[in-house]
Design a protein around this motif. Sequence first.
Motif, PDB file in Angstrom:
ATOM      1  N   ILE A 150       0.746  -1.189   0.015  1.00 11.87           N
ATOM      2  CA  ILE A 150      -0.062   0.117   0.082  1.00 11.87           C
ATOM      3  C   ILE A 150       0.874   1.301  -0.035  1.00 11.87           C
ATOM      4  CG2 ILE A 150      -0.118  -0.059   2.544  1.00 11.87           C
ATOM      5  CD1 ILE A 150      -2.962   1.264   2.225  1.00 11.87           C
ATOM      6  N   ASN A 151       0.466   2.340  -0.758  1.00 18.65           N
ATOM      7  CA  ASN A 151       1.303   3.407  -0.696  1.00 18.65           C
ATOM      8  C   ASN A 151       1.032   3.923   0.604  1.00 18.65           C
ATOM      9  OD1 ASN A 151       1.655   6.276  -0.988  1.00 18.65           O
ATOM     10  ND2 ASN A 151       0.995   6.152  -3.074  1.00 18.65           N
ATOM     11  N   HIS A 154      -1.521   6.598   0.965  1.00 15.48           N
ATOM     12  CA  HIS A 154      -3.141   6.325   1.141  1.00 15.48           C
ATOM     13  C   HIS A 154      -3.187   5.786   2.478  1.00 15.48           C
ATOM     14  CE1 HIS A 154      -4.640   6.218  -2.808  1.00 15.48           C
ATOM     15  NE2 HIS A 154      -3.609   5.483  -3.167  1.00 15.48           N
ATOM     16  N   LEU A 156      -1.794   6.726   5.485  1.00 17.40           N
ATOM     17  CA  LEU A 156      -2.288   7.953   6.329  1.00 17.40           C
ATOM     18  C   LEU A 156      -3.197   8.553   6.002  1.00 17.40           C
ATOM     19  CD1 LEU A 156      -0.508   9.347   8.214  1.00 17.40           C
ATOM     20  CD2 LEU A 156       0.520  10.821   6.534  1.00 17.40           C
ATOM     21  N   MET A 157      -3.703   8.635   4.922  1.00 10.95           N
ATOM     22  CA  MET A 157      -4.921   9.351   4.285  1.00 10.95           C
ATOM     23  C   MET A 157      -6.083   8.659   5.084  1.00 10.95           C
ATOM     24  SD  MET A 157      -5.382  10.882   0.538  1.00 10.95           S
ATOM     25  CE  MET A 157      -3.947   9.469  -0.363  1.00 10.95           C
ATOM     26  N   ASN A 158      -6.060   7.312   4.994  1.00 12.84           N
ATOM     27  CA  ASN A 158      -7.010   6.350   5.514  1.00 12.84           C
ATOM     28  C   ASN A 158      -7.311   6.773   7.146  1.00 12.84           C
ATOM     29  OD1 ASN A 158      -7.524   5.460   2.918  1.00 12.84           O
ATOM     30  ND2 ASN A 158      -6.587   3.618   3.389  1.00 12.84           N
ATOM     31  N   SER A 161      -8.652  10.279   7.643  1.00 17.91           N
ATOM     32  CA  SER A 161      -9.892  10.449   6.986  1.00 17.91           C
ATOM     33  C   SER A 161     -10.790   9.623   7.925  1.00 17.91           C
ATOM     34  CB  SER A 161      -9.902   9.638   5.492  1.00 17.91           C
ATOM     35  OG  SER A 161      -9.161  10.410   4.712  1.00 17.91           O
ATOM     36  N   LEU A 162     -10.752   8.423   8.220  1.00 19.46           N
ATOM     37  CA  LEU A 162     -11.705   7.920   8.942  1.00 19.46           C
ATOM     38  C   LEU A 162     -11.902   8.459  10.545  1.00 19.46           C
ATOM     39  CD1 LEU A 162     -10.714   4.273   8.422  1.00 19.46           C
ATOM     40  CD2 LEU A 162     -12.664   5.330   7.734  1.00 19.46           C
ATOM     41  N   ARG A 191     -15.448   4.520  17.849  1.00 14.85           N
ATOM     42  CA  ARG A 191     -14.129   4.469  16.612  1.00 14.85           C
ATOM     43  C   ARG A 191     -12.806   4.510  17.265  1.00 14.85           C
ATOM     44  NH1 ARG A 191     -16.859   5.614  11.488  1.00 14.85           N
ATOM     45  NH2 ARG A 191     -14.849   6.393  10.618  1.00 14.85           N
ATOM     46  N   LEU A 194     -12.462   0.810  16.774  1.00 10.77           N
ATOM     47  CA  LEU A 194     -13.057   0.275  15.443  1.00 10.77           C
ATOM     48  C   LEU A 194     -11.765   0.867  14.368  1.00 10.77           C
ATOM     49  CD1 LEU A 194     -16.785   1.033  15.654  1.00 10.77           C
ATOM     50  CD2 LEU A 194     -15.586  -1.243  15.877  1.00 10.77           C
ATOM     51  N   LYS A 197      -8.697  -1.436  14.235  1.00 12.22           N
ATOM     52  CA  LYS A 197      -9.276  -2.764  13.677  1.00 12.22           C
ATOM     53  C   LYS A 197      -9.446  -2.612  12.051  1.00 12.22           C
ATOM     54  CE  LYS A 197     -11.813  -4.711  17.425  1.00 12.22           C
ATOM     55  NZ  LYS A 197     -12.969  -5.077  18.103  1.00 12.22           N
ATOM     56  N   TRP A 198      -9.826  -1.620  11.541  1.00 13.93           N
ATOM     57  CA  TRP A 198     -10.376  -1.603  10.370  1.00 13.93           C
ATOM     58  C   TRP A 198      -9.000  -1.154   9.643  1.00 13.93           C
ATOM     59  CZ3 TRP A 198     -14.654   2.556  11.697  1.00 13.93           C
ATOM     60  CH2 TRP A 198     -15.679   1.931  11.824  1.00 13.93           C
ATOM     61  N   ALA A 201      -7.443  -4.486   9.239  1.00 12.77           N
ATOM     62  CA  ALA A 201      -8.111  -5.362   8.307  1.00 12.77           C
ATOM     63  C   ALA A 201      -7.777  -4.843   6.686  1.00 12.77           C
ATOM     64  CB  ALA A 201      -9.666  -5.161   8.178  1.00 12.77           C
ATOM     65  N   ILE A 202      -7.536  -3.487   6.764  1.00 11.47           N
ATOM     66  CA  ILE A 202      -7.242  -3.109   5.149  1.00 11.47           C
ATOM     67  C   ILE A 202      -5.737  -3.548   4.852  1.00 11.47           C
ATOM     68  CG2 ILE A 202      -6.388  -1.058   4.155  1.00 11.47           C
ATOM     69  CD1 ILE A 202      -8.816   0.294   5.509  1.00 11.47           C
ATOM     70  N   LYS A 206      -5.061 -10.012   1.376  1.00 10.76           N
ATOM     71  CA  LYS A 206      -6.134 -10.674   0.801  1.00 10.76           C
ATOM     72  C   LYS A 206      -5.683 -11.959  -0.037  1.00 10.76           C
ATOM     73  CE  LYS A 206      -6.419  -8.373  -3.483  1.00 10.76           C
ATOM     74  NZ  LYS A 206      -5.138  -7.703  -2.963  1.00 10.76           N
TER      75      LYS A 206
ATOM     76  N   HIS B 154     -21.835   3.760  10.882  1.00  8.33           N
ATOM     77  CA  HIS B 154     -20.192   3.718  10.804  1.00  8.33           C
ATOM     78  C   HIS B 154     -19.897   3.172   9.211  1.00  8.33           C
ATOM     79  CE1 HIS B 154     -18.791   4.381  14.802  1.00  8.33           C
ATOM     80  NE2 HIS B 154     -19.391   3.506  15.321  1.00  8.33           N
ATOM     81  N   ASN B 158     -17.662   5.534   6.973  1.00 11.52           N
ATOM     82  CA  ASN B 158     -16.209   4.936   6.363  1.00 11.52           C
ATOM     83  C   ASN B 158     -16.316   5.568   5.079  1.00 11.52           C
ATOM     84  OD1 ASN B 158     -15.682   4.307   9.037  1.00 11.52           O
ATOM     85  ND2 ASN B 158     -16.059   2.125   8.680  1.00 11.52           N
ATOM     86  N   SER B 161     -16.077   9.076   4.379  1.00  9.89           N
ATOM     87  CA  SER B 161     -14.904   9.638   4.772  1.00  9.89           C
ATOM     88  C   SER B 161     -13.658   9.225   3.808  1.00  9.89           C
ATOM     89  CB  SER B 161     -14.665   8.908   6.253  1.00  9.89           C
ATOM     90  OG  SER B 161     -15.450   9.708   7.263  1.00  9.89           O
ATOM     91  N   LEU B 162     -13.410   8.110   3.437  1.00 13.85           N
ATOM     92  CA  LEU B 162     -12.391   7.691   2.763  1.00 13.85           C
ATOM     93  C   LEU B 162     -12.465   8.465   1.535  1.00 13.85           C
ATOM     94  CD1 LEU B 162     -12.316   3.882   3.345  1.00 13.85           C
ATOM     95  CD2 LEU B 162     -10.661   5.593   4.204  1.00 13.85           C
ATOM     96  N   PHE B 165     -12.755  12.994   2.638  1.00 14.17           N
ATOM     97  CA  PHE B 165     -11.994  13.845   3.242  1.00 14.17           C
ATOM     98  C   PHE B 165     -10.510  14.034   2.339  1.00 14.17           C
ATOM     99  CE2 PHE B 165      -8.497  14.390   6.228  1.00 14.17           C
ATOM    100  CZ  PHE B 165      -9.117  15.637   7.076  1.00 14.17           C
ATOM    101  N   ILE B 173      -2.488  17.326   2.097  1.00 11.39           N
ATOM    102  CA  ILE B 173      -1.827  16.302   1.785  1.00 11.39           C
ATOM    103  C   ILE B 173      -0.817  16.620   0.510  1.00 11.39           C
ATOM    104  CG2 ILE B 173      -2.512  14.364   0.454  1.00 11.39           C
ATOM    105  CD1 ILE B 173      -5.341  14.163   2.063  1.00 11.39           C
ATOM    106  N   ARG B 191      -7.964   5.505  -5.887  1.00 10.39           N
ATOM    107  CA  ARG B 191      -8.910   5.323  -4.804  1.00 10.39           C
ATOM    108  C   ARG B 191     -10.204   4.665  -5.084  1.00 10.39           C
ATOM    109  NH1 ARG B 191      -6.950   7.008   0.304  1.00 10.39           N
ATOM    110  NH2 ARG B 191      -8.835   7.178   1.439  1.00 10.39           N
ATOM    111  N   TRP B 198     -11.040  -1.900   0.331  1.00 11.34           N
ATOM    112  CA  TRP B 198     -10.866  -1.769   1.823  1.00 11.34           C
ATOM    113  C   TRP B 198     -12.134  -1.964   2.745  1.00 11.34           C
ATOM    114  CZ3 TRP B 198      -7.932   3.625   0.457  1.00 11.34           C
ATOM    115  CH2 TRP B 198      -6.605   3.181   0.140  1.00 11.34           C
ATOM    116  N   ALA B 201     -12.891  -5.263   2.947  1.00 14.52           N
ATOM    117  CA  ALA B 201     -11.963  -6.158   3.916  1.00 14.52           C
ATOM    118  C   ALA B 201     -12.514  -5.621   5.353  1.00 14.52           C
ATOM    119  CB  ALA B 201     -10.538  -5.356   3.855  1.00 14.52           C
ATOM    120  N   ILE B 202     -12.926  -4.199   5.479  1.00 15.27           N
ATOM    121  CA  ILE B 202     -13.607  -4.006   6.777  1.00 15.27           C
ATOM    122  C   ILE B 202     -14.684  -4.796   7.256  1.00 15.27           C
ATOM    123  CG2 ILE B 202     -14.706  -2.108   7.920  1.00 15.27           C
ATOM    124  CD1 ILE B 202     -12.919  -0.126   6.625  1.00 15.27           C
TER     125      ILE B 202
END
Lengths: 206, 206
Positions: A150-151, A154, A156-158, A161-162, A191, A194, A197-198, A201-202, A206, B154, B158, B161-162, B165, B173, B191, B198, B201-202
Amino acid sequence: MAKETASASTELKIKQAARKIFMQKGYAAARTRDIAEAAGINLALLNYYFRSKEKLFDIIMLENLQQFIEGIKEILNNRQTSLEQKTETIVTNYINLLTQQPDLPLFVLHELRTHPKEIISKIDRDKFIHRSYFMQQIKDAAKERKAASINPLHFLMNIISLTIFPFVASPIIQNIGGLNQQDFNALMEERKKLIPKWIKAIMQKK
Amino acid sequence: MAKETASASTELKIKQAARKIFMQKGYAAARTRDIAEAAGINLALLNYYFRSKEKLFDIIMLENLQQFIEGIKEILNNRQTSLEQKTETIVTNYINLLTQQPDLPLFVLHELRTHPKEIISKIDRDKFIHRSYFMQQIKDAAKERKAASINPLHFLMNIISLTIFPFVASPIIQNIGGLNQQDFNALMEERKKLIPKWIKAIMQKK
DNA sequence: TCTGTGTTTAATCAATTGATTAAAAAATTT
DNA sequence: AAATTTTTTAATCAATTGATTAAACACAGA
């Protein structure tokens, strides 16, 4: 002595009032008279202390940005903590901060657009985020572990953002979900656990 | 006939100029003279067509909100598409929209804070998002399938937000990542495919 | 061509607002 | 306590800005 504490306290009072009014209304809509009134002082006194509205604004904005940046600087460069721990700390810290000051991010982001880019360049002058140990950990995780490639940007943005966007969009979210302020805060509290965790998972391959 | 098309076109010109100026500077900092100049017309003409700055603003804001909401209304209630497909469509649509109009979300969100809540109540008056088939699908997925149990709010937060944002925070950024506009757009293009992955995956039950 | 209706403009108004000034009040020093 | 400096205020200025007005202009139909 009494003089200095008095002037220091009025200066602080003005700054606190300015922060409040600026964040509520934005730079353009905030009137210096509003700030003076909120600080319980005269309009002329504001200009006596800070010369002008813009000077006062610059100070407030700089402090806000530092609050934003300094808060994660040591986290990102901590060599003792894992990527997961860093994520959790960042998320928790920001949710705590924004629960107290929900208007902060929208104010900063809005003024960042309008105003000359002098401000923007102050944010991350020495590219410390880019060079941080945190960034290195993300790259390493992608290679060494079985994590998905992963970039780092991306990634950090995730996280931000979340974490931050729900506060920025809270009026809409509260409207859609039929939530009052307390409900919303409870949701944000959820959150804290959460989002890490998310994020994990990202990252999972996979 | 020529009269009507002329007036229709000037009305449109004013609205387009107003949208541009309002989004660039925000309501308070936008001057009616700026808008008039951008539209290539006289200041008085603006008031002739729209009565006042506020009336003009209300129209622009309502159109923006509709653009935001209407764009996902039919997506959310489509009975033929899966949750994954809906997610992908929403993400793609918004990234396309915001690549064209990057200032849109920050403008809407900022004015939503400042202005009386009349506007907010217009967003989702009949709670259609809450009642949408989309929301039902999320609940069902949590129960029927092996997906992780997740508060639908949520889930929705998500996705938006993703998606949104990064556009809101694009100055930061771009500064952090050392990106120009083209780089940034390319990142957002990525994205379109990543966010649905993502989100999937969540949802995966861990 | 004249009339009337809708459109556009230049000039101006009135209110707002950031900033200044001169004087009063308070505090500090001598 | 007098003198000096710092702090605070009321009054005012000057520029900006949203809005109005009255007159000019364009153009349709009679």
